[in-house]
Design a protein around this motif. Structure first.
Motif, PDB file in Angstrom:
ATOM      1  N   CYS A  99       0.833  -1.215   0.000  1.00 53.40           N
ATOM      2  CA  CYS A  99       0.000   0.000   0.000  1.00 53.40           C
ATOM      3  C   CYS A  99       0.862   1.258   0.000  1.00 53.40           C
ATOM      4  N   LEU A 100       1.986   1.222   0.711  1.00 55.30           N
ATOM      5  CA  LEU A 100       2.876   2.383   0.740  1.00 55.30           C
ATOM      6  C   LEU A 100       3.457   2.656  -0.643  1.00 55.30           C
ATOM      7  N   ALA A 101       3.936   1.609  -1.321  1.00 51.13           N
ATOM      8  CA  ALA A 101       4.499   1.803  -2.669  1.00 51.13           C
ATOM      9  C   ALA A 101       3.443   2.338  -3.634  1.00 51.13           C
ATOM     10  N   PHE A 102       2.242   1.800  -3.546  1.00 53.51           N
ATOM     11  CA  PHE A 102       1.166   2.258  -4.438  1.00 53.51           C
ATOM     12  C   PHE A 102       0.802   3.709  -4.150  1.00 53.51           C
ATOM     13  N   ALA A 103       0.698   4.063  -2.863  1.00 52.71           N
ATOM     14  CA  ALA A 103       0.319   5.434  -2.518  1.00 52.71           C
ATOM     15  C   ALA A 103       1.414   6.428  -2.879  1.00 52.71           C
ATOM     16  N   THR A 104       2.678   6.050  -2.700  1.00 53.15           N
ATOM     17  CA  THR A 104       3.772   6.968  -2.988  1.00 53.15           C
ATOM     18  C   THR A 104       3.906   7.242  -4.475  1.00 53.15           C
ATOM     19  N   MET A 105       3.443   6.339  -5.309  1.00 50.16           N
ATOM     20  CA  MET A 105       3.469   6.589  -6.748  1.00 50.16           C
ATOM     21  C   MET A 105       2.593   7.775  -7.131  1.00 50.16           C
ATOM     22  N   TRP A 106       1.507   8.025  -6.387  1.00 50.83           N
ATOM     23  CA  TRP A 106       0.509   8.983  -6.821  1.00 50.83           C
ATOM     24  C   TRP A 106       0.412  10.208  -5.930  1.00 50.83           C
ATOM     25  N   ILE A 107       0.512  10.014  -4.621  1.00 47.11           N
ATOM     26  CA  ILE A 107       0.254  11.117  -3.689  1.00 47.11           C
ATOM     27  C   ILE A 107       1.438  12.074  -3.696  1.00 47.11           C
ATOM     28  N   PRO A 108       1.204  13.374  -3.736  1.00 50.27           N
ATOM     29  CA  PRO A 108       2.324  14.334  -3.698  1.00 50.27           C
ATOM     30  C   PRO A 108       3.008  14.347  -2.345  1.00 50.27           C
ATOM     31  N   ALA A 109       4.147  15.059  -2.303  1.00 49.04           N
ATOM     32  CA  ALA A 109       4.974  15.050  -1.097  1.00 49.04           C
ATOM     33  C   ALA A 109       4.217  15.597   0.108  1.00 49.04           C
ATOM     34  N   GLY A 110       3.376  16.616  -0.091  1.00 47.45           N
ATOM     35  CA  GLY A 110       2.618  17.167   1.035  1.00 47.45           C
ATOM     36  C   GLY A 110       1.662  16.160   1.631  1.00 47.45           C
ATOM     37  N   GLY A 111       0.980  15.392   0.776  1.00 46.51           N
ATOM     38  CA  GLY A 111       0.092  14.361   1.293  1.00 46.51           C
ATOM     39  C   GLY A 111       0.834  13.237   1.982  1.00 46.51           C
ATOM     40  N   LEU A 112       2.040  12.913   1.491  1.00 49.35           N
ATOM     41  CA  LEU A 112       2.821  11.847   2.125  1.00 49.35           C
ATOM     42  C   LEU A 112       3.290  12.240   3.516  1.00 49.35           C
ATOM     43  N   ARG A 113       3.520  13.528   3.735  1.00 48.74           N
ATOM     44  CA  ARG A 113       3.918  13.958   5.079  1.00 48.74           C
ATOM     45  C   ARG A 113       2.803  13.731   6.091  1.00 48.74           C
ATOM     46  N   VAL A 114       1.573  13.704   5.624  1.00 51.51           N
ATOM     47  CA  VAL A 114       0.446  13.401   6.509  1.00 51.51           C
ATOM     48  C   VAL A 114       0.211  11.900   6.597  1.00 51.51           C
ATOM     49  N   LEU A 115       0.373  11.201   5.467  1.00 52.50           N
ATOM     50  CA  LEU A 115       0.089   9.765   5.436  1.00 52.50           C
ATOM     51  C   LEU A 115       1.168   8.938   6.127  1.00 52.50           C
ATOM     52  N   SER A 116       2.428   9.341   6.016  1.00 53.15           N
ATOM     53  CA  SER A 116       3.523   8.534   6.581  1.00 53.15           C
ATOM     54  C   SER A 116       3.402   8.344   8.089  1.00 53.15           C
ATOM     55  N   PRO A 117       3.127   9.386   8.891  1.00 55.96           N
ATOM     56  CA  PRO A 117       2.963   9.130  10.334  1.00 55.96           C
ATOM     57  C   PRO A 117       1.798   8.206  10.652  1.00 55.96           C
ATOM     58  N   VAL A 118       0.731   8.300   9.851  1.00 52.21           N
ATOM     59  CA  VAL A 118      -0.410   7.406  10.086  1.00 52.21           C
ATOM     60  C   VAL A 118      -0.006   5.958   9.849  1.00 52.21           C
ATOM     61  N   LEU A 119       0.701   5.705   8.738  1.00 49.03           N
ATOM     62  CA  LEU A 119       1.157   4.352   8.462  1.00 49.03           C
ATOM     63  C   LEU A 119       2.204   3.897   9.466  1.00 49.03           C
ATOM     64  N   PHE A 120       3.021   4.829   9.924  1.00 47.43           N
ATOM     65  CA  PHE A 120       4.058   4.491  10.904  1.00 47.43           C
ATOM     66  C   PHE A 120       3.438   3.987  12.206  1.00 47.43           C
ATOM     67  N   VAL A 121       2.311   4.561  12.583  1.00 44.13           N
ATOM     68  CA  VAL A 121       1.643   4.167  13.823  1.00 44.13           C
ATOM     69  C   VAL A 121       0.736   2.961  13.601  1.00 44.13           C
ATOM     70  N   ALA A 122       0.199   2.817  12.387  1.00 39.77           N
ATOM     71  CA  ALA A 122      -0.772   1.755  12.128  1.00 39.77           C
ATOM     72  C   ALA A 122      -0.162   0.367  12.292  1.00 39.77           C
ATOM     73  N   LEU A 123       1.086   0.194  11.883  1.00 40.66           N
ATOM     74  CA  LEU A 123       1.705  -1.134  11.951  1.00 40.66           C
ATOM     75  C   LEU A 123       1.896  -1.612  13.392  1.00 40.66           C
ATOM     76  N   PRO A 124       2.493  -0.822  14.294  1.00 34.87           N
ATOM     77  CA  PRO A 124       2.585  -1.296  15.693  1.00 34.87           C
ATOM     78  C   PRO A 124       1.223  -1.498  16.349  1.00 34.87           C
ATOM     79  N   LEU A 125       0.257  -0.660  16.004  1.00 36.65           N
ATOM     80  CA  LEU A 125      -1.079  -0.843  16.576  1.00 36.65           C
ATOM     81  C   LEU A 125      -1.713  -2.154  16.122  1.00 36.65           C
ATOM     82  N   ALA A 126      -1.493  -2.513  14.853  1.00 35.36           N
ATOM     83  CA  ALA A 126      -2.020  -3.790  14.364  1.00 35.36           C
ATOM     84  C   ALA A 126      -1.371  -4.963  15.095  1.00 35.36           C
TER      85      ALA A 126
END
Length: 391
Positions: free
Chosen positions: A126-153
């Motif tokens: 999902c990260l590779a797919f999202a990084t292909m399309w989402i601009p850098a500003g959106g990734l700065r918001v999405l990356s912390p969410v994904l960073f926290v989602a994995l330990p929570l899972a």
């Protein structure tokens, strides 16, 4: 008669025989149990559930029906793992040596642990797919969410297992060398993938490529941990009996990975020309290749353990080799795309261009001509024409 017809070419005759048997003995839990088993062979899960419910209404302590109900709950969505574990704990409370209940409880435990590695794979894809399309500003918001989602899972998996399994069950099986090393590998793989997520949102080309490699290495680490947990499940011990549904698990993983990964890959390939970072398609392809290779290897382990019950082994070997070739080609092509594919950004180190000058290449000083020595002049000689007397 129904058992004989179940393996024949006419399922309608089998259903008719089952209906007649149940009509003759509607209050016999054993008849409902046999009917449920035959319908399981016919892959009619609704009929299986109907007969299991009817049989348990007659005899709530019927062990075989409870095993089948636990299997249905574990494979379904209503209640899921919690309902299956509750049924199995009730069976083991009455009969602690029940082999089927112990085997299914061990399967619930090990499959839940292997889901930790599957979370890393899902995160990487999902990260590779999202990084292909989402601009850098959106990734700065999405990356912390994904960073926290994995330990929570991961925390959710362990918390639910501790609540559902018997006391000390999880600790007794995790605190062994192979499972412990597998969990450490999966944890390290998740950390590497998180670092790759941070690097891939950079504006520098070199960091984006480095982040892609980190995500791929994270998928490799998760695959290693998944294989270790799978072999730990397959290893017979004094606590757990030998498992019997390993191939079904590997085949289900293959189908589930295809259903989730192939649509992402198709969308990424078709829309690559409009992607912000086209080279990250290689990350997605490499991750899917790693998942495919892992699942195929686990299927090979399961087939080898039960090789006596499989026919047409040459065909199976050919299918396995073809899938491994596809997985290897995906990883190889994906790695090449990460290295040589188009990454939009700027270089981390600006290398100045060579100067363009019209000055002469030689930098030696010019010596004035007046300082150079002048060679002496030779005397000129004149040749006289021949005289007439000499003729």
């Amino acid at each position: 008669m129904a058992w004989l017809l179940a393996y024949g070419p006419e399922p309608d005759e089998t259903r008719a025989a089952l209906a007649e048997a149940v009509t003759l003995m509607p209050d016999d839990a054993h008849v409902h149990c046999s009917a449920a088993e035959i319908y399981q062979h016919l892959t009619d899960l609704d009929a299986v559930r109907r007969h299991v419910t009817a049989g348990l209404a007659i005899d709530p302590t019927h062990t075989d029906l409870l095993h089948r109900q636990a299997r249905l709950e574990f494979g379904g969505v209503d209640g899921g793992r919690a309902a299956a574990v509750a049924i199995l704990r009730g069976v083991l409370a009455r009969t602690p040596t029940d082999t089927k209940a112990r085997r299914l409880l061990a399967e619930v435990h090990w499959r839940a642990l292997m889901r930790l590695a599957a979370w890393v794979w899902a995160f990487a894809a999902c990260l590779a797919f999202a990084t292909m399309w989402i601009p850098a500003g959106g990734l700065r918001v999405l990356s912390p969410v994904l960073f926290v989602a994995l330990p929570l899972a991961w925390y959710g998996v362990f918390r639910k297992l501790r609540k559902q399994l018997p006391a000390g069950y999880l600790r007794a099986r995790v605190m062994r060398p192979r499972p412990l090393f597998a969990l450490l590998s999966v944890g390290g793989a998740g950390l590497i993938a998180d670092l790759g997520a941070i690097a891939m949102r950079s504006q520098y080309v070199e960091l984006v490529r480095l982040g892609g490699w980190c995500v791929v290495f994270g998928a490799f680490g998760a695959a290693f941990g998944h294989l270790l947990l799978f072999t730990a499940w397959q290893q017979r011990s004094r606590d757990d009996p030998s498992p019997g549904d390993a191939f079904d698990f590997a085949f289900g993983m293959l189908i589930g990975s295809a259903l989730l990964g192939v649509p992402l890959l198709v969308i990424a390939v078709l829309g690559r020309g409009w992607a912000r970072q086209p080279a990250l398609l290689g990350v997605l392809l490499a991750v899917l290749g790693i998942v495919l290779a892992t699942v195929v290897l686990e299927g090979v382990i399961a087939i080898w353990r039960e090789r006596g019950s499989y026919r047409r082994m040459p065909a199976i070997v050919a299918c396995v080799l073809a899938l491994l070739v596809v997985a290897g080609a995906a990883v190889w092509w994906g790695g090449g795309e990460i290295v040589e594919g188009e990454v939009r950004g700027r270089d981390l180190v600006d290398v100045p261009a060579p100067p363009t000058s019209r000055r002469p290449l030689s930098t030696l000083p010019t010596i004035p001509s007046r300082l150079l020595p002048t060679p002496p002049k030779r005397p000129s000689t004149t040749v006289a024409p021949p005289s007439t007397t000499d003729r």
